[in-house]
Scaffold this motif. Structure first.
Motif, short mmCIF file in Angstrom:
data_model
loop_
_atom_site.label_atom_id
_atom_site.label_comp_id
_atom_site.label_asym_id
_atom_site.label_seq_id
_atom_site.Cartn_x
_atom_site.Cartn_y
_atom_site.Cartn_z
N ALA A 123 52.33 38.84 44.25
CA ALA A 123 52.84 38.10 45.41
C ALA A 123 51.86 37.04 45.89
O ALA A 123 52.16 36.32 46.86
CB ALA A 123 53.13 39.08 46.55
N GLY A 124 50.70 36.94 45.25
CA GLY A 124 49.71 35.93 45.64
C GLY A 124 48.87 36.31 46.83
O GLY A 124 48.10 35.49 47.33
N LEU A 125 48.97 37.57 47.28
CA LEU A 125 48.27 37.98 48.50
C LEU A 125 46.79 38.28 48.27
O LEU A 125 46.05 38.45 49.24
CB LEU A 125 48.95 39.21 49.10
CG LEU A 125 50.41 39.01 49.54
CD1 LEU A 125 51.01 40.33 50.00
CD2 LEU A 125 50.49 37.97 50.63
N LEU A 126 46.38 38.36 47.00
CA LEU A 126 44.99 38.69 46.71
C LEU A 126 44.21 37.50 46.15
O LEU A 126 43.01 37.63 45.87
CB LEU A 126 44.91 39.85 45.72
CG LEU A 126 45.52 41.18 46.18
CD1 LEU A 126 45.38 42.23 45.08
CD2 LEU A 126 44.87 41.66 47.47
N ASP A 127 44.83 36.36 46.01
CA ASP A 127 44.14 35.19 45.44
C ASP A 127 42.90 34.85 46.26
O ASP A 127 42.98 34.70 47.50
CB ASP A 127 45.07 33.98 45.40
CG ASP A 127 46.14 34.10 44.31
OD1 ASP A 127 46.07 35.07 43.53
OD2 ASP A 127 47.03 33.24 44.25
N GLY A 128 41.78 34.74 45.58
CA GLY A 128 40.54 34.37 46.25
C GLY A 128 39.90 35.46 47.08
O GLY A 128 38.93 35.22 47.79
N GLN A 142 42.07 41.99 36.12
CA GLN A 142 41.27 40.77 36.27
C GLN A 142 41.75 39.68 35.32
O GLN A 142 41.83 38.50 35.69
CB GLN A 142 39.80 41.08 36.03
CG GLN A 142 38.88 39.88 36.19
CD GLN A 142 38.76 39.42 37.63
OE1 GLN A 142 37.90 39.88 38.36
NE2 GLN A 142 39.63 38.51 38.04
N ARG A 143 42.08 40.07 34.10
CA ARG A 143 42.53 39.10 33.11
C ARG A 143 43.87 38.49 33.52
O ARG A 143 44.11 37.28 33.33
CB ARG A 143 42.63 39.79 31.75
CG ARG A 143 42.80 38.87 30.57
CD ARG A 143 42.57 39.59 29.26
NE ARG A 143 43.50 40.70 29.06
CZ ARG A 143 43.15 41.97 29.02
NH1 ARG A 143 41.88 42.32 29.21
NH2 ARG A 143 44.05 42.93 28.83
N THR A 144 44.75 39.31 34.08
CA THR A 144 46.08 38.83 34.47
C THR A 144 46.03 37.99 35.73
O THR A 144 46.79 37.02 35.88
CB THR A 144 47.03 40.02 34.68
OG1 THR A 144 47.02 40.85 33.51
CG2 THR A 144 48.45 39.56 34.95
N TYR A 145 45.12 38.34 36.63
CA TYR A 145 45.02 37.64 37.92
C TYR A 145 43.58 37.15 38.12
O TYR A 145 42.80 37.73 38.89
CB TYR A 145 45.44 38.56 39.06
CG TYR A 145 46.88 39.01 38.96
CD1 TYR A 145 47.91 38.14 39.33
CD2 TYR A 145 47.22 40.27 38.46
CE1 TYR A 145 49.24 38.54 39.22
CE2 TYR A 145 48.54 40.67 38.35
CZ TYR A 145 49.55 39.79 38.73
OH TYR A 145 50.86 40.17 38.62
N PRO A 146 43.19 36.10 37.41
CA PRO A 146 41.78 35.65 37.42
C PRO A 146 41.30 35.12 38.76
O PRO A 146 40.08 35.00 38.96
CB PRO A 146 41.76 34.56 36.34
CG PRO A 146 43.18 34.08 36.23
CD PRO A 146 44.03 35.28 36.49
N LYS A 147 42.19 34.80 39.68
CA LYS A 147 41.76 34.29 40.99
C LYS A 147 41.24 35.40 41.91
O LYS A 147 40.65 35.11 42.95
CB LYS A 147 42.92 33.58 41.68
CG LYS A 147 43.37 32.31 40.99
CD LYS A 147 44.51 31.64 41.75
CE LYS A 147 44.98 30.38 41.05
NZ LYS A 147 46.12 29.74 41.78
N ASP A 159 39.44 44.11 53.17
CA ASP A 159 39.25 42.67 53.41
C ASP A 159 40.01 42.24 54.65
O ASP A 159 40.66 41.19 54.67
CB ASP A 159 39.70 41.87 52.19
CG ASP A 159 39.17 40.43 52.22
OD1 ASP A 159 38.02 40.24 52.65
OD2 ASP A 159 39.91 39.51 51.84
N GLY A 160 39.95 43.09 55.68
CA GLY A 160 40.57 42.74 56.96
C GLY A 160 42.03 43.09 57.00
O GLY A 160 42.41 44.24 57.26
N ASP A 161 42.89 42.10 56.73
CA ASP A 161 44.33 42.34 56.81
C ASP A 161 44.93 42.75 55.48
O ASP A 161 46.13 43.02 55.39
CB ASP A 161 45.05 41.10 57.34
CG ASP A 161 44.82 39.88 56.46
OD1 ASP A 161 43.83 39.86 55.71
OD2 ASP A 161 45.63 38.93 56.53
N VAL A 162 44.12 42.83 54.43
CA VAL A 162 44.58 43.28 53.12
C VAL A 162 43.57 44.29 52.59
O VAL A 162 42.38 44.00 52.48
CB VAL A 162 44.73 42.12 52.12
CG1 VAL A 162 45.18 42.64 50.76
CG2 VAL A 162 45.74 41.10 52.63
N LEU A 163 44.06 45.49 52.25
CA LEU A 163 43.19 46.56 51.75
C LEU A 163 43.77 47.11 50.46
O LEU A 163 44.99 47.28 50.33
CB LEU A 163 43.05 47.68 52.78
CG LEU A 163 42.45 47.30 54.14
CD1 LEU A 163 43.56 46.94 55.14
CD2 LEU A 163 41.62 48.45 54.71
#
Length: 324
Positions: A123-128, A142-147, A159-163
């Motif tokens: 869903a893009g919620l973990l990018d960066g 990690q390979r699938t979602y390199p960001k 990470d605050g609002d995402v765990l």
């Protein structure tokens, strides 16, 4: 039992192939959190994408009362692990799951248990952002979602609002962490006692991955850790700890890291922060005395460590969590 006006609404989104153990964790931990008057602190609402029953990976189904529209009304969304990740293991979010996540209000706290991190990632919620997942999936993740900044060794990442949590029982640690973060150590410790689990395994503690067994496996740092917990008000240098364990500093440090997943100094800081939190919640001691009893020495040192760990000052923490 009267309704608690401070009750926090938690939506548990159950996907096909859900793993029953992980599904049960939010209800077992958050569902048992109560205030001093015995009132529940969380309301748990379980839903599926469309309200239909889902299959578990254990040969039985789960029936729920809600579809994903209920997620628009909650404060936290928890997604338990599933073995049926499909497109998400290829970097794509299935349309039906995307529609379900679109119901969630901006600012809602998002939590994944084990491989449900793939859902948040797709869903893009973990990018960066930093995140974790089960260690066996970490390399592929990690390979699938390199960001994503994947940490394969920790129990959970806040990470605050995402765990995100690592595998299986690490979901218990993460949910206890949520209780502690929301309502303080005393409430979290009561839940842990009822569930017969350790009250604190810090998020930085290593997952139980396949480390090599140390030489002389009968030797352990456990007795020295117990000894240190009784003496947190002392400085406790690394040579002192090693001497108590009857090991060289090098051997002690290596073995401690293997057994606990963090360096001795880091572990001591975690234990001192927990002691300071408990004293702030349960006593009227001045900040300087709490700093001395917990081994930080000075009030300034305690303030620095609490701000680094919790993002608040000792006084602010006490105002929020002190027993009324």
């Amino acid at each position: 039992m009267c309704q608690n006006p401070a009750m926090h609404r938690v939506g548990v989104l159950v996907l096909d192939g859900v793993i029953p153990f992980e599904l049960g964790i939010p209800a077992r931990i958050l569902g048992k959190a109560e205030d001093d008057a015995g009132r529940p602190l969380y309301e748990l609402i379980t839903c599926t994408v469309d309200g239909a029953p889902v299959r578990t990976d254990a040969g039985f189904g789960v029936t729920v009362d809600h579809d994903a529209r209920v997620l628009a009304t909650v404060d936290t969304v928890i997604i338990p692990a599933t073995h049926e990740l499909g497109e998400m293991k290829e970097g794509r979010l299935p349309e039906r799951i995307g529609r379900a996540l679109a119901e969630i209000r901006p600012g809602t706290r998002m939590v994944s248990i084990c491989t449900a991190s793939y859902v948040l990632a797709a869903a893009g919620l973990l990018d960066g952002r930093p995140a974790t997942t089960h260690w066996r999936s970490a390399e592929h993740f990690q390979r699938t979602y390199p960001k994503i900044r994947v940490d394969r060794d920790v129990l959970f990442v806040d990470d605050g609002d995402v765990l995100t949590s690592a595998g299986v029982a690490a979901g218990v640690d993460l949910c206890l962490h949520l209780v502690r973060r929301d309502h303080g150590s005393a409430v979290a410790n009561r839940v842990a006692r009822r569930s017969v689990v350790p009250p604190v395994r810090d998020g930085g503690q290593a997952q139980y991955i396949e480390h090599p067994v140390p030489d002389e496996a009968s030797a352990t740092t456990g007795p020295t850790r117990a000894w240190a917990l009784e003496r947190l008000h002392h400085r406790l240098s690394l040579p002192e700890l090693a001497a108590h364990a009857r090991m060289s500093v090098r051997t002690f440090t290596r073995r401690f890291q293997l057994e606990v997943g963090m360096a001795p100094g880091q572990w001591l800081t975690v234990q001192r922060v927990e002691l300071a939190r408990s004293l702030l919640e349960t006593s009227d001691l001045p900040i300087d005395q709490i700093a001395q009893r917990s081994g930080f020495g000075t009030g300034n040192s305690l303030r620095q460590h609490l701000r680094t760990t919790l993002g608040v000052s000792p006084s602010a923490y006490r105002r929020t969590f002190a027993a009324k």
